[in-house]
Design a protein around this motif. Structure first.
Motif, PDB file in Angstrom:
ATOM      1  N   UNK A  21       0.815  -1.210   0.000  1.00  0.00           N
ATOM      2  CA  UNK A  21       0.000   0.000   0.000  1.00  0.00           C
ATOM      3  C   UNK A  21       0.846   1.256   0.000  1.00  0.00           C
ATOM      4  N   UNK A  22       0.527   2.175   0.904  1.00  0.00           N
ATOM      5  CA  UNK A  22       1.254   3.442   0.939  1.00  0.00           C
ATOM      6  C   UNK A  22       2.588   3.355   1.676  1.00  0.00           C
ATOM      7  N   UNK A  23       2.993   2.167   2.098  1.00  0.00           N
ATOM      8  CA  UNK A  23       4.306   1.994   2.741  1.00  0.00           C
ATOM      9  C   UNK A  23       5.426   1.849   1.725  1.00  0.00           C
ATOM     10  N   UNK A  24       5.102   1.866   0.443  1.00  0.00           N
ATOM     11  CA  UNK A  24       6.106   1.750  -0.604  1.00  0.00           C
ATOM     12  C   UNK A  24       5.892   2.861  -1.628  1.00  0.00           C
ATOM     13  N   UNK A  25       6.998   3.412  -2.107  1.00  0.00           N
ATOM     14  CA  UNK A  25       6.953   4.421  -3.177  1.00  0.00           C
ATOM     15  C   UNK A  25       7.800   3.909  -4.331  1.00  0.00           C
ATOM     16  N   UNK A  26       7.338   4.147  -5.537  1.00  0.00           N
ATOM     17  CA  UNK A  26       8.061   3.680  -6.709  1.00  0.00           C
ATOM     18  C   UNK A  26       8.330   4.837  -7.663  1.00  0.00           C
ATOM     19  N   UNK A  27       9.319   4.652  -8.503  1.00  0.00           N
ATOM     20  CA  UNK A  27       9.635   5.641  -9.523  1.00  0.00           C
ATOM     21  C   UNK A  27      10.552   5.038 -10.573  1.00  0.00           C
ATOM     22  N   UNK A  28      10.669   5.727 -11.681  1.00  0.00           N
ATOM     23  CA  UNK A  28      11.603   5.316 -12.719  1.00  0.00           C
ATOM     24  C   UNK A  28      11.105   4.232 -13.648  1.00  0.00           C
ATOM     25  N   UNK A  29       9.932   3.693 -13.412  1.00  0.00           N
ATOM     26  CA  UNK A  29       9.435   2.602 -14.233  1.00  0.00           C
ATOM     27  C   UNK A  29       9.165   2.985 -15.674  1.00  0.00           C
ATOM     28  N   UNK A  30       8.926   4.253 -15.908  1.00  0.00           N
ATOM     29  CA  UNK A  30       8.612   4.692 -17.265  1.00  0.00           C
ATOM     30  C   UNK A  30       9.842   4.812 -18.150  1.00  0.00           C
ATOM     31  N   UNK A  31      11.018   4.577 -17.591  1.00  0.00           N
ATOM     32  CA  UNK A  31      12.248   4.802 -18.346  1.00  0.00           C
ATOM     33  C   UNK A  31      12.913   3.561 -18.897  1.00  0.00           C
ATOM     34  N   UNK A  32      12.427   2.383 -18.600  1.00  0.00           N
ATOM     35  CA  UNK A  32      13.116   1.220 -19.151  1.00  0.00           C
ATOM     36  C   UNK A  32      12.768  -0.079 -18.476  1.00  0.00           C
ATOM     37  N   UNK A  33      13.787  -0.808 -18.059  1.00  0.00           N
ATOM     38  CA  UNK A  33      13.627  -2.165 -17.553  1.00  0.00           C
ATOM     39  C   UNK A  33      13.884  -2.284 -16.065  1.00  0.00           C
ATOM     40  N   UNK A  34      13.742  -1.198 -15.337  1.00  0.00           N
ATOM     41  CA  UNK A  34      13.944  -1.250 -13.898  1.00  0.00           C
ATOM     42  C   UNK A  34      13.010  -0.267 -13.205  1.00  0.00           C
ATOM     43  N   UNK A  35      12.863  -0.509 -11.913  1.00  0.00           N
ATOM     44  CA  UNK A  35      11.964   0.295 -11.093  1.00  0.00           C
ATOM     45  C   UNK A  35      12.680   0.614  -9.779  1.00  0.00           C
ATOM     46  N   UNK A  36      12.609   1.856  -9.351  1.00  0.00           N
ATOM     47  CA  UNK A  36      13.177   2.255  -8.063  1.00  0.00           C
ATOM     48  C   UNK A  36      12.066   2.121  -7.019  1.00  0.00           C
ATOM     49  N   UNK A  37      12.375   1.433  -5.925  1.00  0.00           N
ATOM     50  CA  UNK A  37      11.367   1.157  -4.900  1.00  0.00           C
ATOM     51  C   UNK A  37      11.902   1.565  -3.533  1.00  0.00           C
ATOM     52  N   UNK A  38      11.136   2.374  -2.828  1.00  0.00           N
ATOM     53  CA  UNK A  38      11.476   2.781  -1.459  1.00  0.00           C
ATOM     54  C   UNK A  38      10.455   2.162  -0.510  1.00  0.00           C
ATOM     55  N   UNK A  39      10.972   1.446   0.470  1.00  0.00           N
ATOM     56  CA  UNK A  39      10.129   0.876   1.520  1.00  0.00           C
ATOM     57  C   UNK A  39      10.248   1.818   2.703  1.00  0.00           C
ATOM     58  N   UNK A  40       9.166   2.506   3.057  1.00  0.00           N
ATOM     59  CA  UNK A  40       9.168   3.539   4.072  1.00  0.00           C
ATOM     60  C   UNK A  40      10.059   3.288   5.270  1.00  0.00           C
ATOM     61  N   UNK A  41      11.057   4.145   5.430  1.00  0.00           N
ATOM     62  CA  UNK A  41      11.924   4.097   6.601  1.00  0.00           C
ATOM     63  C   UNK A  41      12.957   2.989   6.614  1.00  0.00           C
ATOM     64  N   UNK A  42      13.114   2.261   5.539  1.00  0.00           N
ATOM     65  CA  UNK A  42      14.077   1.145   5.500  1.00  0.00           C
ATOM     66  C   UNK A  42      15.372   1.569   4.825  1.00  0.00           C
ATOM     67  N   UNK A  43      16.465   1.032   5.335  1.00  0.00           N
ATOM     68  CA  UNK A  43      17.797   1.264   4.765  1.00  0.00           C
ATOM     69  C   UNK A  43      18.359  -0.078   4.310  1.00  0.00           C
ATOM     70  N   UNK A  44      19.097  -0.071   3.229  1.00  0.00           N
ATOM     71  CA  UNK A  44      19.618  -1.299   2.656  1.00  0.00           C
ATOM     72  C   UNK A  44      21.130  -1.217   2.552  1.00  0.00           C
ATOM     73  N   UNK A  45      21.808  -2.061   3.308  1.00  0.00           N
ATOM     74  CA  UNK A  45      23.262  -2.063   3.301  1.00  0.00           C
ATOM     75  C   UNK A  45      23.806  -3.411   2.892  1.00  0.00           C
ATOM     76  N   UNK A  46      25.069  -3.645   3.200  1.00  0.00           N
ATOM     77  CA  UNK A  46      25.720  -4.904   2.815  1.00  0.00           C
ATOM     78  C   UNK A  46      25.028  -6.145   3.373  1.00  0.00           C
ATOM     79  N   UNK A  47      24.521  -6.077   4.589  1.00  0.00           N
ATOM     80  CA  UNK A  47      23.827  -7.236   5.167  1.00  0.00           C
ATOM     81  C   UNK A  47      22.613  -7.616   4.329  1.00  0.00           C
ATOM     82  N   UNK A  48      21.891  -6.617   3.882  1.00  0.00           N
ATOM     83  CA  UNK A  48      20.718  -6.876   3.051  1.00  0.00           C
ATOM     84  C   UNK A  48      21.128  -7.480   1.717  1.00  0.00           C
TER      85      UNK A  48
END
Length: 110
Positions: A21-48
């Motif tokens: 739902x509204x806990x995810x934001x997306x962008x960039x899908x209109x430009x090609x073969x990938x999509x940028x996805x933000x999961x509200x308040x989450x950080x992604x580092x080497x462990x992820x």
């Protein structure tokens, strides 16, 4: 081919919308073969990244494509150009589980 990739993008957006739902934001899908996805308040580092790799899921973060890391949080870059249509749902379910278990939460200021 454009219709096929658009159908994949639409399927990904529908799955993300239904699950997060509204806990995810997306962008960039209109430009090609990938999509940028933000999961509200989450950080992604080497462990992820290591956890995804161990499960056979190749994921990049938006910061991997920047000269300087962003200050507003990491976005995942989901490529869908080389994914079988029937694997989308399963891959996104796995991604969701990995986000819940392995993505850090941003600290909030009081």
């Amino acid at each position: 081919m454009k219709r096929r990739y658009r159908a994949r993008l639409d399927a990904i957006l529908a799955i993300l919308g239904t699950r997060y739902g509204d806990r995810v934001r997306t962008g960039g899908g209109e430009t090609g073969f990938h999509l940028h996805v933000r999961f509200g308040g989450r950080r992604f580092g080497p462990r992820f990244a290591d956890a995804c790799s161990a499960e056979g899921l190749r994921i990049s973060t938006e910061d991997e494509f920047r000269a300087e890391p962003s200050s507003d949080g990491d976005a995942l870059v989901i490529g869908y150009g080389n994914v079988a249509d029937e694997e989308l749902d399963e891959g996104l379910e796995l991604l969701g589980a990995l986000v819940e278990r392995n993505a850090g939460r941003e600290s909030r200021s009081p």
